[in-house]
Design a protein around this motif. Structure first.
Motif, PDB file in Angstrom:
ATOM      1  N   UNK A 193       0.756  -1.191   0.067  1.00 45.94           N
ATOM      2  CA  UNK A 193      -0.077  -0.117   0.101  1.00 45.94           C
ATOM      3  C   UNK A 193       0.801   1.251  -0.070  1.00 45.94           C
ATOM      4  N   UNK A 194       1.870   1.288   0.757  1.00 46.81           N
ATOM      5  CA  UNK A 194       2.978   2.390   0.944  1.00 46.81           C
ATOM      6  C   UNK A 194       3.279   2.762  -0.496  1.00 46.81           C
ATOM      7  N   UNK A 195       4.134   1.620  -1.103  1.00 47.51           N
ATOM      8  CA  UNK A 195       4.512   1.874  -2.306  1.00 47.51           C
ATOM      9  C   UNK A 195       3.629   2.368  -3.373  1.00 47.51           C
ATOM     10  N   UNK A 196       2.353   1.936  -3.307  1.00 51.70           N
ATOM     11  CA  UNK A 196       1.503   2.366  -4.250  1.00 51.70           C
ATOM     12  C   UNK A 196       1.100   3.851  -4.056  1.00 51.70           C
TER      13      UNK A 196
ATOM     14  N   UNK B 170       8.067   1.564   9.225  1.00 47.44           N
ATOM     15  CA  UNK B 170       8.138   2.230   8.114  1.00 47.44           C
ATOM     16  C   UNK B 170       6.917   3.074   7.652  1.00 47.44           C
ATOM     17  N   UNK B 171       5.831   2.254   8.065  1.00 42.95           N
ATOM     18  CA  UNK B 171       4.490   2.734   7.448  1.00 42.95           C
ATOM     19  C   UNK B 171       4.125   3.813   8.137  1.00 42.95           C
ATOM     20  N   UNK B 172       4.626   3.725   9.286  1.00 40.65           N
ATOM     21  CA  UNK B 172       4.261   4.989  10.277  1.00 40.65           C
ATOM     22  C   UNK B 172       4.915   6.242  10.068  1.00 40.65           C
ATOM     23  N   UNK B 173       6.477   5.906   9.833  1.00 40.21           N
ATOM     24  CA  UNK B 173       6.979   7.171   9.463  1.00 40.21           C
ATOM     25  C   UNK B 173       6.849   7.854   8.408  1.00 40.21           C
ATOM     26  N   UNK B 174       6.052   7.436   7.535  1.00 41.83           N
ATOM     27  CA  UNK B 174       5.877   8.325   6.164  1.00 41.83           C
ATOM     28  C   UNK B 174       5.007   9.490   6.488  1.00 41.83           C
ATOM     29  N   UNK B 175       3.853   9.141   7.087  1.00 38.70           N
ATOM     30  CA  UNK B 175       3.021  10.183   7.283  1.00 38.70           C
ATOM     31  C   UNK B 175       2.567  10.818   8.476  1.00 38.70           C
ATOM     32  N   UNK B 176       3.101  10.055   9.614  1.00 38.68           N
ATOM     33  CA  UNK B 176       2.681  10.683  11.140  1.00 38.68           C
ATOM     34  C   UNK B 176       4.047  11.339  11.518  1.00 38.68           C
ATOM     35  N   UNK B 177       3.794  12.651  12.017  1.00 40.13           N
ATOM     36  CA  UNK B 177       4.755  13.467  12.493  1.00 40.13           C
ATOM     37  C   UNK B 177       4.768  13.104  14.037  1.00 40.13           C
ATOM     38  N   UNK B 178       3.713  12.943  14.644  1.00 37.73           N
ATOM     39  CA  UNK B 178       3.488  12.621  16.101  1.00 37.73           C
ATOM     40  C   UNK B 178       4.044  11.185  16.451  1.00 37.73           C
TER      41      UNK B 178
END
Lengths: 236, 228
Positions: A193-196, B170-178
């Motif tokens: 999902x992240x890559x997409x 990694x999933x969290x690190x992308x969009x979440x600042x807090x």
């Protein structure tokens, strides 16, 4: 058992020929039967349609939901296909014959996996086009998106094949399979999902590539674990 | 953790673990309640004396399940399967305890019961995997196939832990600042608090060892009954 040697033109001990033979045989059966492929296809289309109805009709919301919906659809599809991969074998009671073939059992795993990938790849390409229509997914990046789906699909299918084989002879496998599978493949879905999302929102290539790397690592881990465990649990 | 051929009742070691654990439990409770309150969190920090041992033992228990599942796959001895099952069952209890106490702590501290922090998400995934483990066990009647299938889930489920952790991080690190660091306020710990925590950890470990041995024995008796 003699026919089996035909499909093994001396390509080393791995029996790559056998793997292809099994996959192509399954594919031929599936195409002749039509019901299986058609139901998978219809399922995919109806699911995307219903999701679009549920999340729409604003373009922005649909666009934002597209990656998640695409991956959930793919996850359900792969579950369906992995059950199909062993269903006929169990119906005709030929699974034991396959497993009793001399020379390891890994090739059955790889054959079933290859069969699923042969179906999953065109179907995920189709899913991309459907999502382009229903979710306003931009098709300029179709190739890289397809690569992401292929990488994620492989990771997903490698776990799904293992579990489907394990559960093949059980009653109630249709319920058990998703239950066991979905909690295990969360990492693949997340990375996919992240890559997409990264591709659709135009993130730098380096960032998307790091997700691809992660997916590749997951694929390798799951593939290795699946291939190693499959012969252990399929004995007898 | 394996036992002699046909034990009828728990051996001395099992009783020792269980007895010591039960005896020391009130002591651990007393220590936890008499430990000084945290500077920032006040009395709320005391939930940690239940939460941290629960989580640690949950992970330990699933690790033991992983080891014994591997052993079972290679040796095919039903005793290994019984220990793996016992450990998973106790682990599920401890992990559930950790999840519930964690949520009770998070609500007044962070303002929410749940957050998609890597460690939380990984723990939840692990919990779901082992719930599946028991559903699978319940669905298979043939004991040998049941053991094999469960062992496979036990192995795959534990291999999945670092993978889930990495992906969620990694999933969290992308969009979440807090981002909430669970370890804040716990590294610099008052000696009295650390003492109480370590003591509770010891008590829980004793209880775990006793429970697993006990549960494995019960499973052995069940298996014998099934055969007879």
């Amino acid at each position: 058992m003699r026919a089996e040697t035909r499909g093994r033109p001396g390509k080393g001990g791995l029996g790559v020929g056998r793997v292809w033979l099994l996959a192509l045989r399954d594919l031929r059966l599936e195409v002749r039967d039509r019901a299986g492929v058609l139901s998978a296809l219809t399922f995919l289309a109806v699911m995307l349609f219903v999701m679009a109805l549920a999340l729409g009709p604003e373009e922005g919301a649909l666009r934002r939901a597209a990656p998640g919906v695409l991956w959930v659809a793919l996850a359900f599809l792969a579950t369906l296909l992995s059950t199909r991969a062993f269903a006929l074998e169990v119906e005709d009671a030929t699974l034991d014959d396959l497993l009793l073939t001399p020379g390891g059992k890994e090739w059955v795993y790889f054959g079933k996996l290859l069969f699923q990938m042969l179906l999953l790849l065109p179907l995920s390409a189709l899913a991309l086009f459907l999502a382009a229509g229903l979710f306003y997914l931009p098709l300029e990046k179709a190739l890289t998106l397809f690569l992401t789906l292929a990488l994620g699909g492989l990771g997903y299918a490698s776990v799904a094949t293992f579990y489907a084989g394990l559960l093949a002879r059980l009653r109630g496998r249709e319920v058990l399979l998703p239950l066991l599978l979905f909690s295990l493949v969360v990492p693949v879905v997340l990375a996919g999902v992240r890559a997409t999302v990264g591709l659709l929102e135009g993130f730098p290539v380096a960032e998307v590539a790091s997700w691809w790397q992660l997916l590749l690592v997951f694929d390798l881990v799951y593939l290795t674990a699946g291939a190693l465990l499959f012969p252990l649990v399929m004995e007898g | 953790m394996l036992k002699a051929a046909h034990p009828e009742r728990p051996d001395a070691l099992t009783w020792a673990f269980l007895g010591l654990g039960v005896l020391l439990l009130p002591v651990g409770f007393y220590l936890a309640l008499s430990a000084p309150p945290d500077v920032n969190q006040g009395y709320l920090a005391r939930i940690m004396y239940l939460h941290v041992p629960g989580a640690w033992l949950g992970y330990l228990a699933f690790f033991v399940t992983f080891l014994y599942s591997l052993l079972y796959l290679f040796r095919q001895d039903p005793r290994y399967d019984r220990v793996a099952m016992a450990s998973a069952e106790i682990g599920l209890v401890f992990m559930g305890l950790a999840l519930v106490t964690g949520m009770l702590w998070a609500r007044p501290t962070w303002g929410v019961y749940w957050t998609w922090e890597p460690r939380l998400t990984t723990t939840a995934i692990l919990f779901a995997v082992y719930v599946g483990y028991f559903l699978l066990r319940g669905a298979i009647e043939d004991p040998e196939l049941r053991a094999k299938a469960a062992a496979a889930v036990g192995v795959l489920g534990f291999i999945n832990v670092p993978i889930s952790y990495m992906s969620v991080k990694w999933w969290r690190s992308l969009h979440q600042t807090q981002s909430i660091d669970l370890t804040t306020g716990k590294i610099h710990m008052d000696p009295a608090m650390l003492q109480a925590l370590l003591f509770n950890l010891l008590v829980f470990t004793l209880l775990y060892l006793g429970f697993v041995r006990f549960r494995a024995l019960v499973a052995a008796l069940e298996a014998r009954k099934e055969e007879a």
